[in-house]
Design a protein around this motif. Structure first.
Motif, PDB file in Angstrom:
ATOM      1  N   LEU A 282      68.704  60.980  52.147  1.00  0.00           N
ATOM      2  CA  LEU A 282      68.525  62.354  52.620  1.00  0.00           C
ATOM      3  C   LEU A 282      67.600  62.297  53.816  1.00  0.00           C
ATOM      4  O   LEU A 282      66.554  61.659  53.758  1.00  0.00           O
ATOM      5  CB  LEU A 282      67.872  63.214  51.530  1.00  0.00           C
ATOM      6  CG  LEU A 282      68.755  63.572  50.347  1.00  0.00           C
ATOM      7  CD1 LEU A 282      67.919  64.202  49.248  1.00  0.00           C
ATOM      8  CD2 LEU A 282      69.844  64.531  50.771  1.00  0.00           C
ATOM      9  N   GLN A 283      68.008  62.948  54.873  1.00  0.00           N
ATOM     10  CA  GLN A 283      67.213  62.844  56.096  1.00  0.00           C
ATOM     11  C   GLN A 283      66.774  64.239  56.527  1.00  0.00           C
ATOM     12  O   GLN A 283      67.594  65.157  56.621  1.00  0.00           O
ATOM     13  CB  GLN A 283      68.075  62.181  57.173  1.00  0.00           C
ATOM     14  CG  GLN A 283      67.361  62.004  58.482  1.00  0.00           C
ATOM     15  CD  GLN A 283      68.091  61.029  59.405  1.00  0.00           C
ATOM     16  OE1 GLN A 283      68.976  60.275  58.956  1.00  0.00           O
ATOM     17  NE2 GLN A 283      67.746  61.035  60.674  1.00  0.00           N
ATOM     18  N   PHE A 284      65.492  64.383  56.818  1.00  0.00           N
ATOM     19  CA  PHE A 284      64.938  65.661  57.266  1.00  0.00           C
ATOM     20  C   PHE A 284      64.488  65.485  58.702  1.00  0.00           C
ATOM     21  O   PHE A 284      63.483  64.817  58.960  1.00  0.00           O
ATOM     22  CB  PHE A 284      63.740  66.064  56.395  1.00  0.00           C
ATOM     23  CG  PHE A 284      64.104  66.303  54.950  1.00  0.00           C
ATOM     24  CD1 PHE A 284      64.376  65.244  54.096  1.00  0.00           C
ATOM     25  CD2 PHE A 284      64.167  67.587  54.448  1.00  0.00           C
ATOM     26  CE1 PHE A 284      64.728  65.460  52.771  1.00  0.00           C
ATOM     27  CE2 PHE A 284      64.514  67.815  53.124  1.00  0.00           C
ATOM     28  CZ  PHE A 284      64.796  66.758  52.278  1.00  0.00           C
TER      29      PHE A 284
ATOM     30  N   MET B 225      61.761  62.523  58.261  1.00  0.00           N
ATOM     31  CA  MET B 225      61.478  61.934  56.948  1.00  0.00           C
ATOM     32  C   MET B 225      62.820  61.498  56.382  1.00  0.00           C
ATOM     33  O   MET B 225      63.751  62.296  56.318  1.00  0.00           O
ATOM     34  CB  MET B 225      60.879  62.966  55.992  1.00  0.00           C
ATOM     35  CG  MET B 225      59.477  63.383  56.320  1.00  0.00           C
ATOM     36  SD  MET B 225      58.269  62.114  55.882  1.00  0.00           S
ATOM     37  CE  MET B 225      57.960  62.526  54.185  1.00  0.00           C
ATOM     38  N   ILE B 226      62.894  60.262  55.974  1.00  0.00           N
ATOM     39  CA  ILE B 226      64.148  59.770  55.415  1.00  0.00           C
ATOM     40  C   ILE B 226      63.871  59.316  53.988  1.00  0.00           C
ATOM     41  O   ILE B 226      63.045  58.431  53.769  1.00  0.00           O
ATOM     42  CB  ILE B 226      64.716  58.625  56.277  1.00  0.00           C
ATOM     43  CG1 ILE B 226      65.049  59.183  57.667  1.00  0.00           C
ATOM     44  CG2 ILE B 226      65.982  58.038  55.661  1.00  0.00           C
ATOM     45  CD1 ILE B 226      64.475  58.419  58.775  1.00  0.00           C
ATOM     46  N   LEU B 227      64.532  59.950  53.050  1.00  0.00           N
ATOM     47  CA  LEU B 227      64.340  59.594  51.644  1.00  0.00           C
ATOM     48  C   LEU B 227      65.529  58.756  51.219  1.00  0.00           C
ATOM     49  O   LEU B 227      66.658  59.247  51.211  1.00  0.00           O
ATOM     50  CB  LEU B 227      64.266  60.843  50.764  1.00  0.00           C
ATOM     51  CG  LEU B 227      63.284  61.938  51.195  1.00  0.00           C
ATOM     52  CD1 LEU B 227      63.345  63.124  50.254  1.00  0.00           C
ATOM     53  CD2 LEU B 227      61.864  61.381  51.229  1.00  0.00           C
ATOM     54  N   SER B 228      65.282  57.490  50.918  1.00  0.00           N
ATOM     55  CA  SER B 228      66.405  56.676  50.472  1.00  0.00           C
ATOM     56  C   SER B 228      66.228  56.294  49.018  1.00  0.00           C
ATOM     57  O   SER B 228      65.148  56.491  48.443  1.00  0.00           O
ATOM     58  CB  SER B 228      66.591  55.452  51.364  1.00  0.00           C
ATOM     59  OG  SER B 228      65.383  54.952  51.809  1.00  0.00           O
TER      60      SER B 228
ATOM     61  N   THR C 180      60.882  56.815  54.585  1.00  0.00           N
ATOM     62  CA  THR C 180      60.708  56.314  55.949  1.00  0.00           C
ATOM     63  C   THR C 180      60.241  57.487  56.803  1.00  0.00           C
ATOM     64  O   THR C 180      60.846  58.560  56.754  1.00  0.00           O
ATOM     65  CB  THR C 180      62.036  55.758  56.494  1.00  0.00           C
ATOM     66  OG1 THR C 180      62.482  54.748  55.594  1.00  0.00           O
ATOM     67  CG2 THR C 180      61.876  55.164  57.873  1.00  0.00           C
ATOM     68  N   HIS C 181      59.178  57.273  57.525  1.00  0.00           N
ATOM     69  CA  HIS C 181      58.671  58.347  58.398  1.00  0.00           C
ATOM     70  C   HIS C 181      58.788  57.895  59.843  1.00  0.00           C
ATOM     71  O   HIS C 181      58.437  56.771  60.173  1.00  0.00           O
ATOM     72  CB  HIS C 181      57.199  58.638  58.058  1.00  0.00           C
ATOM     73  CG  HIS C 181      56.601  59.699  58.929  1.00  0.00           C
ATOM     74  ND1 HIS C 181      55.680  59.444  59.910  1.00  0.00           N
ATOM     75  CD2 HIS C 181      56.828  61.038  58.983  1.00  0.00           C
ATOM     76  CE1 HIS C 181      55.361  60.579  60.521  1.00  0.00           C
ATOM     77  NE2 HIS C 181      56.039  61.562  59.979  1.00  0.00           N
TER      78      HIS C 181
ATOM     79  N   TRP D  87      57.649  53.367  53.446  1.00  0.00           N
ATOM     80  CA  TRP D  87      56.738  53.351  52.314  1.00  0.00           C
ATOM     81  C   TRP D  87      57.493  53.418  50.999  1.00  0.00           C
ATOM     82  O   TRP D  87      58.523  54.076  50.900  1.00  0.00           O
ATOM     83  CB  TRP D  87      55.827  54.591  52.330  1.00  0.00           C
ATOM     84  CG  TRP D  87      55.177  54.883  53.625  1.00  0.00           C
ATOM     85  CD1 TRP D  87      55.722  55.539  54.698  1.00  0.00           C
ATOM     86  CD2 TRP D  87      53.851  54.538  54.014  1.00  0.00           C
ATOM     87  NE1 TRP D  87      54.812  55.622  55.728  1.00  0.00           N
ATOM     88  CE2 TRP D  87      53.653  55.021  55.333  1.00  0.00           C
ATOM     89  CE3 TRP D  87      52.807  53.873  53.366  1.00  0.00           C
ATOM     90  CZ2 TRP D  87      52.463  54.852  56.012  1.00  0.00           C
ATOM     91  CZ3 TRP D  87      51.616  53.720  54.052  1.00  0.00           C
ATOM     92  CH2 TRP D  87      51.448  54.200  55.360  1.00  0.00           C
ATOM     93  N   LYS D  88      56.894  52.793  49.990  1.00  0.00           N
ATOM     94  CA  LYS D  88      57.340  53.104  48.637  1.00  0.00           C
ATOM     95  C   LYS D  88      56.715  54.453  48.317  1.00  0.00           C
ATOM     96  O   LYS D  88      55.567  54.704  48.713  1.00  0.00           O
ATOM     97  CB  LYS D  88      56.785  52.078  47.643  1.00  0.00           C
ATOM     98  CG  LYS D  88      57.374  50.719  47.779  1.00  0.00           C
ATOM     99  CD  LYS D  88      56.701  49.818  46.755  1.00  0.00           C
ATOM    100  CE  LYS D  88      56.912  48.380  47.138  1.00  0.00           C
ATOM    101  NZ  LYS D  88      56.004  47.465  46.514  1.00  0.00           N
ATOM    102  N   LEU D  89      57.429  55.277  47.554  1.00  0.00           N
ATOM    103  CA  LEU D  89      56.872  56.586  47.217  1.00  0.00           C
ATOM    104  C   LEU D  89      55.528  56.408  46.506  1.00  0.00           C
ATOM    105  O   LEU D  89      54.564  57.122  46.768  1.00  0.00           O
ATOM    106  CB  LEU D  89      57.879  57.338  46.322  1.00  0.00           C
ATOM    107  CG  LEU D  89      57.491  58.752  45.923  1.00  0.00           C
ATOM    108  CD1 LEU D  89      57.299  59.644  47.135  1.00  0.00           C
ATOM    109  CD2 LEU D  89      58.555  59.353  44.995  1.00  0.00           C
ATOM    110  N   SER D  90      55.464  55.412  45.620  1.00  0.00           N
ATOM    111  CA  SER D  90      54.229  55.209  44.855  1.00  0.00           C
ATOM    112  C   SER D  90      53.058  54.832  45.773  1.00  0.00           C
ATOM    113  O   SER D  90      51.920  55.174  45.508  1.00  0.00           O
ATOM    114  CB  SER D  90      54.418  54.107  43.816  1.00  0.00           C
ATOM    115  OG  SER D  90      54.695  52.900  44.460  1.00  0.00           O
ATOM    116  N   GLU D  91      53.389  54.149  46.870  1.00  0.00           N
ATOM    117  CA  GLU D  91      52.347  53.742  47.826  1.00  0.00           C
ATOM    118  C   GLU D  91      51.695  54.985  48.445  1.00  0.00           C
ATOM    119  O   GLU D  91      50.478  55.067  48.566  1.00  0.00           O
ATOM    120  CB  GLU D  91      53.028  52.947  48.937  1.00  0.00           C
ATOM    121  CG  GLU D  91      52.419  51.623  49.267  1.00  0.00           C
ATOM    122  CD  GLU D  91      53.277  50.918  50.325  1.00  0.00           C
ATOM    123  OE1 GLU D  91      52.709  50.396  51.259  1.00  0.00           O
ATOM    124  OE2 GLU D  91      54.535  50.915  50.202  1.00  0.00           O
TER     125      GLU D  91
END
Ligand code: ATP
Length: 836
Positions: free
Chosen positions: A728-730, A738-741, A748-749, A759-763
């Motif tokens: 999903l890309q914003f 912002m890219i949510l893969s 990814t920013h 980044w890992k989301l947890s990071e």
């Protein structure tokens, strides 16, 4: 591999990482105390040290006796030059120094090595600092970290050096486990270039290892850390000090102390480095340092059977790791080996290699040959001038006056100054003053050493090469001497990179694009003039039963698999879970993240919205170009511009059927107009919109099954794209993205200047829970990431709600009535216009 050259029991490991006793010719040969230092070998050594201490054996080469020094000031001031440096972040820490990123008054980003004065009490520490400044500041090569300046304040000594923002090759190897051979070739040519330059200027590095090979912003190697470097003052001079890092030490350093060692120790380390690149760990590595030394003595190493390494690669490593230093190949012999001349050689490496194994299938043999020649030239490998008197650059004293008198007198004067400066109690300023004097060598050069003879022979060969080549080389040498060389080399490098990328782009465009680039208006006019009305407003009638059966679930030229579509829900749920935990002060984690980090490379790089007439066109980061037509069908053109997939959605977008064709051959005449439009979109996007961004690449191996756009949705601050690869890309209208893969596990920013971080989301969540970073930019980015994730979550929840309300109303652009989320991440300063 098993021919022992040295016999006898290895000596007790009295080998200490002496920083300096032989590092500069006029420095006393006393044995300095051990030096604390952090390297990847430290853990092993620490354990070993404890063991030795228990059993009463001598200590290991290095000790860890670290104390945490106080931070340097936020604004570091060089009073002497009235310069200021803003400290923006800690880059790393060695046993000797902390290294910070700083910004100077011109907004240039530099690295600043900070050594506390309290750590400079001993003669040994002073000696190391002296060596590091004296030798390092005298070197100027595109593949050597540039030494810029040194100064002091009451607390610290500061050395400003070139910033290497991509860390060290040790960091990279840890992430990647091992490198491909083309990557190894690229790195090796640059390392050989740096080494060639150092040796030609009588410097032995003596500590070449992955942790001392840094990477600049373009993934070029920069050799750093000259704390163990030594100068060869007179022909045939041999160094006797045992120093180095266990895994990389040449056998003669350990076992032939009577004869000493010379330049060939660096060649040995280069062999260890090459092995480490392609295998993933050093050849003689074991848990115990003592057994590393034993293996080095016995030349005992092997190539693991489960590693795919070429015969040329093996052979070259074996040649370099020859126990007898005189038998080792020269730097040019290494370069001329089949491993380089017969293998794939890339001209540049993308920064994405931090996470992703690159592919080089597009590099043909002639391209490799040309790339190797260019890399050699850029690494100044074809310049064989031998310096015998003094190194370039350091031709003026600290106070700017020229060095006067003959070298012998100057040398004696320096020796005197040095002796005084390293005395306990003598001020650091005296040491710095002395270290900043030009580096003066004894006369005579290396006329009698075998390596020198080989270099001379190479130089002679060069002199007999065609006139033009020679003239070019001389011109370059001239530029280098006039002080502009380095800048010019870098410009050359940039130029070559730019040209290469342009040529690549031109090749792609030439294959498919219309002969002339068209403007948006011309594009529409052309279509109207030619009476093209290709896109029926209503969805195409389903194909007949036979065709459906023929195509569904198949993976051949005419038919592809039926694709199931995930909605926006998975990512919404992941974000909701992570942000929910964050609100409670707890950290989110997911075991799938590690693997997910390898995904998320393919997203939309550029897009153009012609939905008022035809549809949404886009280019993906891998070179795919697609059009999402208004009738909800899609065509996606492969990065090689020869194949395309035709995709139809079924059951309201819950499944997709894909068919594979080539642009020259497709059975359905109804596709003709769409293919025509696809080509126009491709030409338009590639010519006008597609940028040379670091995250773009060309995956010519993918000729079918390309990712495609499934849905998109415009909102007030953002346009949201949903891709078939669970991405999903914003795209915010201030151009940040912002890219949510992997359903939100990887973020990814891309900021508005096209800088990408992944980044890992947890990071992100862990950082948000941790202390605020000292670096204001880092703190800002951290906050922005969390704000944007909150916003993305709200958008996704709004979409879910709207989807529920408008169930069965279709997909994609039809979802127009999504309420705007209450929170907005950052108001856009620029006009709310999308890029088109
Ligand atoms: N030019 C640079 N650009 C970016 N980071 C750097 C640079 N130089 C050093 N670093 C970072 O700082 C760390 C420490 O640097 P370095 O190894 O030179 O310190 P040191 O104390 O002199 O090392 P040693 O203990 O080997 O003497 C490196 O591991 C690296 O992470």
């Amino acid at each position: 591999m098993t021919t022992p050259y040295y016999s006898g029991i290895p000596p007790a490991p009295t080998a200490r990482r002496y920083p300096f006793s032989n590092a500069v010719n006029h420095i006393p040969r006393t044995t300095p105390p051990t030096k604390p230092q952090e390297t990847p070998d430290d853990k092993i050594e620490q354990k070993q040290k404890e063991k030795y201490q228990k059993i009463g054996e001598p200590p290991l080469p290095r000790q860890n006796t670290k104390t945490i020094p106080p931070s340097p000031p936020k604004v570091i001031v060089d009073k002497g030059r009235a310069s200021k440096y803003a400290r923006v972040g800690l880059l790393g820490e060695g046993g000797f120094a902390r290294v910070y990123e700083v910004v100077d008054h011109k907004h240039s980003r530099l690295a600043c090595k900070v050594v506390t004065k309290t750590s400079l009490k001993t003669k040994k520490a002073k000696t190391k600092l002296y060596a590091e400044i004296k030798i390092h500041r005298a070197l100027a090569h595109p593949n050597v970290v540039r030494f810029l300046d040194c100064f002091e304040d009451d607390e610290n000594v500061y050395m400003t050096i070139e910033l290497c923002p991509n860390g060290s090759l040790m960091d990279l190897l840890r992430r990647r486990k091992r490198f491909t051979e083309p990557e190894a070739r690229f790195f090796m040519v640059q390392l050989l270039g740096a080494c060639h330059y150092m040796h030609n200027h009588q410097v032995i590095h003596r500590d070449l290892k992955l942790g001392n090979l840094f990477l600049d912003s373009n993934m070029n190697i920069k050799v750093g850390d000259f704390g163990l470097a030594a100068l060869i003052e007179s022909p045939g001079e041999r160094k006797k000090t045992i120093c180095g890092t266990p895994n990389y030490i040449a056998p003669e350093v350990l076992f032939d102390t009577a004869n000493g060692h010379s330049f060939e120790v660096d060649i040995w380390s280069i062999g260890v480095i090459l092995y480490t690149f392609v295998i993933g760990h050093p050849p003689f590595q074991t848990k115990e340092v003592k057994s590393i030394y034993k293996r080095i003595r016995d030349n005992q190493y092997e190539f693991p059977v489960n590693r795919d390494i070429s015969d040329d690669g093996k052979q070259l490593i074996q040649l370099i790791l020859t126990p007898d230093p005189q038998e080792r190949p020269t730097l040019h012999e290494i370069l001329d080996h089949g491993f380089f001349v017969g293998g794939t050689v890339p001209l540049t490496l993308p920064t994405t290699i931090h996470d992703i194994i690159p592919k080089f299938d597009h590099i043909t043999r002639p391209i490799s040959t040309a790339n190797l020649a260019k890399l050699r030239r850029l690494a100044l490998l074809d310049e064989d001038q031998v310096s015998t008197i003094s190194l370039p650059v350091a031709n003026s004293t600290a106070n700017g006056s020229k060095m006067k008198g003959n070298p012998t007198a100057a040398l004696a004067q320096q020796e005197k100054e040095f002796q005084q400066a390293v005395q306990p109690g003598s001020p650091i300023s005296a040491l710095l003053k002395s270290a900043r004097q030009p580096l003066v060598m004894g006369s005579g050069g290396r006329g009698e050493s075998p390596l020198y003879r080989k270099l001379q022979a190479a130089a002679k060969e060069k002199r007999s090469s065609p006139l033009k080549q020679r003239t070019d080389a001389l011109r370059d040498i001239e530029e280098e001497r006039s002080g502009e060389g380095r800048g010019q080399k870098e410009k050359d490098y940039e130029e070559v990179r730019r040209k290469e990328l342009e040529a690549q782009k031109a090749r792609i465009v030439a294959q498919m694009a219309p002969p002339k680039a068209v403007t948006a208006a011309e594009f529409v006019q052309t279509l109207e003039r030619e009476n093209v009305d290709p896109i029926p407003k209503a969805s195409r009638e389903p194909r007949d039963k036979d065709e459906k059966e023929k195509t569904a679930g198949r993976d051949d030229k005419s038919g592809g698999p039926v694709l199931k579509v995930n909605g926006f829900d998975a990512a919404a749920e992941t974000l909701a879970a992570a942000l929910g935990l964050l609100a409670q002060g707890e950290c989110f984690s997911d075991p799938r993240e590690e693997a997910a980090m390898l995904e998320g490379r393919v997203f939309i790089a550029s897009w153009v919205d012609y939905c008022n007439k035809y549809g949404m066109g886009y280019a993906l980061t891998d070179g795919t170009v697609g059009v999402y037509f208004n009738d909800s069908t899609s065509l996606v053109l492969s990065p090689d511009k020869h194949h395309f997939d035709f995709i139809e959605s079924r059951r309201g977008g819950s499944v997709y059927v894909r068919k594979y064709y080539t642009v020259d051959e497709y059975p359905d005449p109804e596709l003709k107009n769409k293919v025509y439009l696809l080509k126009h979109f491709e030409g338009y996007i590639m010519n006008r919109l597609f940028g040379d961004y670091e995250y773009c690449f060309t995956d010519t191996t993918r000729t079918k099954g390309m990712a495609f756009l499934q849905k998109f949705l415009r909102m007030k601050n953002v346009i949201v794209f949903k891709m078939s690869n669970d991405t999903l890309q914003f795209n915010f209208y201030d151009h940040s993205k912002m890219i949510l893969s992997s359903n939100g596990l990887v973020v990814t920013h891309i900021d508005k200047h096209y800088n990408m971080t992944k980044w890992k989301l947890s990071e992100i969540m862990a950082r948000a829970l941790g202390p605020k970073p000292e670096d204001p930019d880092e703190a800002k980015l951290q906050q922005r990431l969390v704000d944007k994730l909150k916003y993305c979550k709200e958008v996704l929840l709004s979409i879910r709600k709207a989807t529920e309300l408008t169930a069965n109303q279709g997909e994609g652009a039809e979802l127009k009535e999504v309420p705007e989320p209450a929170i907005v991440p950052r108001p856009s300063k620029r006009s709310a216009q999308p890029r088109a």
